[in-house]
Design a protein around this motif. Structure first.
Motif, PDB file in Angstrom:
ATOM      1  N   ASP A 102      -2.042  -1.045  -1.974  1.00 63.12           N
ATOM      2  CA  ASP A 102      -0.832  -1.767  -1.583  1.00 63.12           C
ATOM      3  C   ASP A 102       0.082  -1.747  -2.804  1.00 63.12           C
ATOM      4  O   ASP A 102       0.333  -2.772  -3.439  1.00 63.12           O
ATOM      5  CB  ASP A 102      -1.148  -3.217  -1.190  1.00 63.12           C
ATOM      6  CG  ASP A 102      -2.188  -3.303  -0.071  1.00 63.12           C
ATOM      7  OD1 ASP A 102      -2.142  -2.466   0.839  1.00 63.12           O
ATOM      8  OD2 ASP A 102      -3.036  -4.216  -0.117  1.00 63.12           O
ATOM      9  N   ASP A 156      -1.274  -2.863  -7.782  1.00 61.11           N
ATOM     10  CA  ASP A 156      -1.799  -2.991  -6.427  1.00 61.11           C
ATOM     11  C   ASP A 156      -1.693  -4.455  -6.019  1.00 61.11           C
ATOM     12  O   ASP A 156      -2.281  -5.323  -6.664  1.00 61.11           O
ATOM     13  CB  ASP A 156      -3.253  -2.514  -6.382  1.00 61.11           C
ATOM     14  CG  ASP A 156      -3.877  -2.699  -5.019  1.00 61.11           C
ATOM     15  OD1 ASP A 156      -3.239  -2.330  -4.014  1.00 61.11           O
ATOM     16  OD2 ASP A 156      -5.008  -3.232  -4.948  1.00 61.11           O
ATOM     17  N   LYS A 199       2.050  -1.371   2.060  1.00 58.38           N
ATOM     18  CA  LYS A 199       0.686  -1.735   2.439  1.00 58.38           C
ATOM     19  C   LYS A 199      -0.127  -0.521   2.907  1.00 58.38           C
ATOM     20  O   LYS A 199       0.360   0.306   3.673  1.00 58.38           O
ATOM     21  CB  LYS A 199       0.750  -2.789   3.542  1.00 58.38           C
ATOM     22  CG  LYS A 199      -0.570  -3.414   3.857  1.00 58.38           C
ATOM     23  CD  LYS A 199      -0.413  -4.575   4.797  1.00 58.38           C
ATOM     24  CE  LYS A 199      -1.796  -5.179   5.013  1.00 58.38           C
ATOM     25  NZ  LYS A 199      -1.740  -6.509   5.534  1.00 58.38           N
ATOM     26  N   ASN A 200      -1.383  -0.463   2.430  1.00 59.05           N
ATOM     27  CA  ASN A 200      -2.382   0.529   2.848  1.00 59.05           C
ATOM     28  C   ASN A 200      -1.866   1.966   2.837  1.00 59.05           C
ATOM     29  O   ASN A 200      -1.941   2.674   3.834  1.00 59.05           O
ATOM     30  CB  ASN A 200      -2.920   0.185   4.251  1.00 59.05           C
ATOM     31  CG  ASN A 200      -3.791  -1.045   4.237  1.00 59.05           C
ATOM     32  OD1 ASN A 200      -4.531  -1.285   3.277  1.00 59.05           O
ATOM     33  ND2 ASN A 200      -3.708  -1.837   5.284  1.00 59.05           N
ATOM     34  N   TYR A 253       6.131  -3.798  -2.179  1.00 55.88           N
ATOM     35  CA  TYR A 253       4.844  -3.116  -2.055  1.00 55.88           C
ATOM     36  C   TYR A 253       4.728  -2.494  -0.670  1.00 55.88           C
ATOM     37  O   TYR A 253       5.273  -2.986   0.308  1.00 55.88           O
ATOM     38  CB  TYR A 253       3.674  -4.039  -2.397  1.00 55.88           C
ATOM     39  CG  TYR A 253       3.264  -5.033  -1.334  1.00 55.88           C
ATOM     40  CD1 TYR A 253       2.308  -4.698  -0.387  1.00 55.88           C
ATOM     41  CD2 TYR A 253       3.806  -6.307  -1.292  1.00 55.88           C
ATOM     42  CE1 TYR A 253       1.916  -5.606   0.577  1.00 55.88           C
ATOM     43  CE2 TYR A 253       3.420  -7.221  -0.344  1.00 55.88           C
ATOM     44  CZ  TYR A 253       2.471  -6.871   0.596  1.00 55.88           C
ATOM     45  OH  TYR A 253       2.085  -7.766   1.553  1.00 55.88           O
TER      46      TYR A 253
END
Length: 148
Positions: free
Chosen positions: A47, A101, A71-72, A69
């Protein structure tokens, strides 16, 4: 008459000091993306986001930008663009880019890399991407979107 005043100012150094204090030397707009990010979380992908610190002739490092950020995603492409102006009063030295992260309780540090402003600007237009190794945890690319 005006020509004589110009030469007088030039001789006294007044004209040069008046004009150079307001002229921007270089303006650059950048964007960021990363590839192959790894070892962020045990159960999911990264992330990731980037904090940008600017080191100039007047500052040892102040935050001058931050992405959101994503995500994934181990191959994030951040939508933000950042514009920096290198002036005669504050000379850009380098960017310090911290790749992190995002987690719920505390963010994990992936890597910190340095981009010397002069090296980045010296690249030709065909060398728009500046690749930075993240110590075996992937790569970060700084892309020159525009410059003048």
């Amino acid at each position: 008459m005006a020509k004589n005043i110009y030469y007088l100012f030039l001789a006294l150094g007044i004209f040069n000091s008046l004009t150079t204090s307001v002229i921007a030397v270089e303006t650059v707009t950048i964007s960021l993306f990363a590839t192959d990010l790894n070892k962020c979380d045990d159960l999911s992908k990264c992330d990731a986001y980037v904090e940008i610190l600017c080191v100039t002739s007047l500052s040892d490092g102040r935050e001058c930008g931050k992405t959101k950020y994503i995500k994934n995603d181990n191959f994030p492409v951040w939508p933000e663009e950042f514009t920096f102006t290198n002036t005669s009063t504050e000379i850009f030295r380098r960017w310090q880019l911290k790749v992190l992260d995002h987690d719920d309780f505390f963010d994990d540090h992936i890597a910190t890399v340095i981009v010397p402003f002069a090296d980045f600007i010296a690249g030709t237009e065909t060398q728009r991407h500046y690749k930075l190794d993240l110590g075996g945890r992937g790569s970060l690319y700084v892309t020159r979107v525009r410059s003048s």
